[in-house]
Design an enzyme around this catalytic site. Structure first.
Site, mmCIF file in Angstrom:
data_model
loop_
_atom_site.group_PDB
_atom_site.id
_atom_site.type_symbol
_atom_site.label_atom_id
_atom_site.label_comp_id
_atom_site.label_asym_id
_atom_site.label_seq_id
_atom_site.Cartn_x
_atom_site.Cartn_y
_atom_site.Cartn_z
ATOM 1 C CE LYS A 35 -0.466 -0.165 5.046
ATOM 2 N NZ LYS A 35 -1.377 -0.562 6.148
ATOM 3 C CE1 TYR A 256 13.730 31.897 4.481
ATOM 4 C CE2 TYR A 256 13.937 29.533 4.156
ATOM 5 C CZ TYR A 256 13.808 30.802 3.639
ATOM 6 O OH TYR A 256 13.758 30.974 2.289
HETATM 7 C C1 PLP Z 1 -0.661 -1.594 6.795
HETATM 8 C C2 PLP Z 1 -1.231 -2.838 7.311
HETATM 9 C C3 PLP Z 1 -0.402 -3.862 7.792
HETATM 10 C C4 PLP Z 1 1.088 -3.702 7.917
HETATM 11 O O1 PLP Z 1 1.392 -2.967 9.072
HETATM 12 P P1 PLP Z 1 2.920 -2.722 9.507
HETATM 13 O O2 PLP Z 1 2.819 -2.035 10.804
HETATM 14 O O3 PLP Z 1 3.518 -1.860 8.442
HETATM 15 O O4 PLP Z 1 3.547 -4.051 9.572
HETATM 16 C C5 PLP Z 1 -0.995 -5.038 8.183
HETATM 17 N N1 PLP Z 1 -2.335 -5.208 8.127
HETATM 18 C C6 PLP Z 1 -3.164 -4.235 7.689
HETATM 19 C C7 PLP Z 1 -4.623 -4.469 7.676
HETATM 20 C C8 PLP Z 1 -2.643 -3.022 7.282
HETATM 21 O O5 PLP Z 1 -3.463 -2.066 6.841
#
Ligand code: PLP
Length: 366
Positions: A35, A256
């Protein structure tokens, strides 16, 4: 010459991290979570390093199209399921598995016309209170799905809120066990932190683990444990160069807002990297950075295109010196992304995901 900033995606590190995760959860199948464009690494760039996984899990249908376009014929899971009824047509066409977390998604399935029935992951809200059926409504949702000709296999999933922290998974795990007791179907509950901390427990690791951040080489429970403790290597390096170096006298300020004032004479380097590259603007003075592989600190405010760094520990540094913002530095040096994220009040996830479009990215093989 182009501006010297560059990100590198380390294919071998991705492969190594998957191997570490398989050791942590022996025998479980492993989703590569891609993702958010593979946590900012780029799905297409990360694919070579992640294709040893058993499936790809993601959120967006367009991302699923991209994984199929790379030639992946194995499982793809939509972690939030579909967003509207016609997404189910895409699931049928691409053979996507999808999470089911609410009644509307079951209603849509019930009217979906498909030749090939779908595999779904029924999601339990075991205490995170984001997505999923509550424990008292879980079995009814299961029964509804089981009665649909559009569904051929139901797997069971939940997501932990505190796998990385002191609270841990015990309470949610008990809720999951109770709600799913006796129901047929494969189980998937572990994110990165749960995979690393509980993957040796066959019941908890279940049939599928879902480690995201750990595959990219950031520790899910930093600062308790760093990435090296878990056998993880950075999959992303952000690197640039000094484009100037100069002396600053005691009493002079830098950048800045003049928020940093030297209390002694200093050599200061200017790095071609700023918040428009994805470096966090709220990085305070003292955030670690490597110059020619030597650890030093940022000074003053991060600007759009530049940051300033203290050259005291690396007196030979000059314009052209290599600066490592995070990841692998020269001569085997390393700056874990988690050590940069922490003083910024954030996590490695956010820094990776925020890598800006304007940064050129290269993929390094072995
Ligand atoms: C993003 C996600 C994961 C992975 O989580 P991490 O903390 O990056 O290991 C696992 N399960 C779901 C449903 C997620 O949305």
């Amino acid at each position: 010459m182009p501006r010297p900033i560059q990100a590198t995606i380390h294919t071998a590190a991705l492969r190594h991290n998957l191997a570490s995760l398989r050791t942590a959860a022996p025998g479980a199948r492993l989703w590569a979570i891609v993702k958010a464009n593979a946590y900012g690494h780029g799905i297409e760039r990360a694919y070579e390093g992640l294709r040893g996984a058993d499936g790809f899990a993601l959120l967006d249908l367009a991302e699923a199209e991209r994984v199929r376009a790379l030639g992946w014929r194995g499982p793809i899971l939509l972690l939030e399921g579909v967003f509207e009824p016609r997404d189910l047509e895409t699931c049928s066409r691409l053979g996507l598995w999808h999470a089911v977390h609410g009644d509307a998604q079951i209603d849509w399935l019930a009217t979906h016309k498909t030749h090939a029935p779908h595999r779904v992951f029924l999601k339990l809200n075991s205490g995170m209170n984001r997505l999923g059926f509550s424990p008292d409504r879980f079995r009814a949702a299961y029964a509804r799905l089981a009665a649909l000709p559009q569904v051929d296999e139901i797997s069971l999933m939940t997501h932990f809120s505190d796998a990385d922290g002191d609270k841990g998974i015990a309470a949610q795990w008990a809720v999951f066990q109770h709600a799913t007791d006796g129901l047929p179907g494969e189980r998937s509950v572990c994110n990165s932190a749960a995979t690393l901390r509980h993957g040796q427990d066959a019941a908890v690791r279940g049939d599928w683990v879902r480690p995201g951040i750990a595959a990219y080489g950031s520790s899910p429970d930093f600062p308790r444990h760093g990435a090296a403790h878990w056998g993880l290597r950075p999959a992303m390096t952000l690197e640039s160069k000094l484009i100037a170096a100069s002396a600053v006298q005691a009493g002079e300020s830098i950048g800045y807002g003049s928020i940093f004032t030297a209390d002694a004479p200093l050599r200061v380097g200017v790095v071609a990297c700023g918040y428009a590259d994805g470096y966090p603007r709220h990085a305070p003075t003292g955030t670690p950075v490597l110059v020619d592989g030597v650890r030093t600190r940022t000074l003053g405010r991060v600007s759009m295109d530049m940051i300033t760094v203290d050259l005291t520990p690396v007196p030979a540094a000059q314009a052209g010196s290599v600066v490592t913002l995070w990841g692998e530095g020269p001569h085997g040096t390393r700056l874990p992304i988690d050590e940069v994220a922490q003083p910024c009040g954030t996590v490695g996830y956010e820094l990776m995901c925020a890598l800006a479009q304007r940064v050129p990215v290269v993929v390094a093989g072995e």
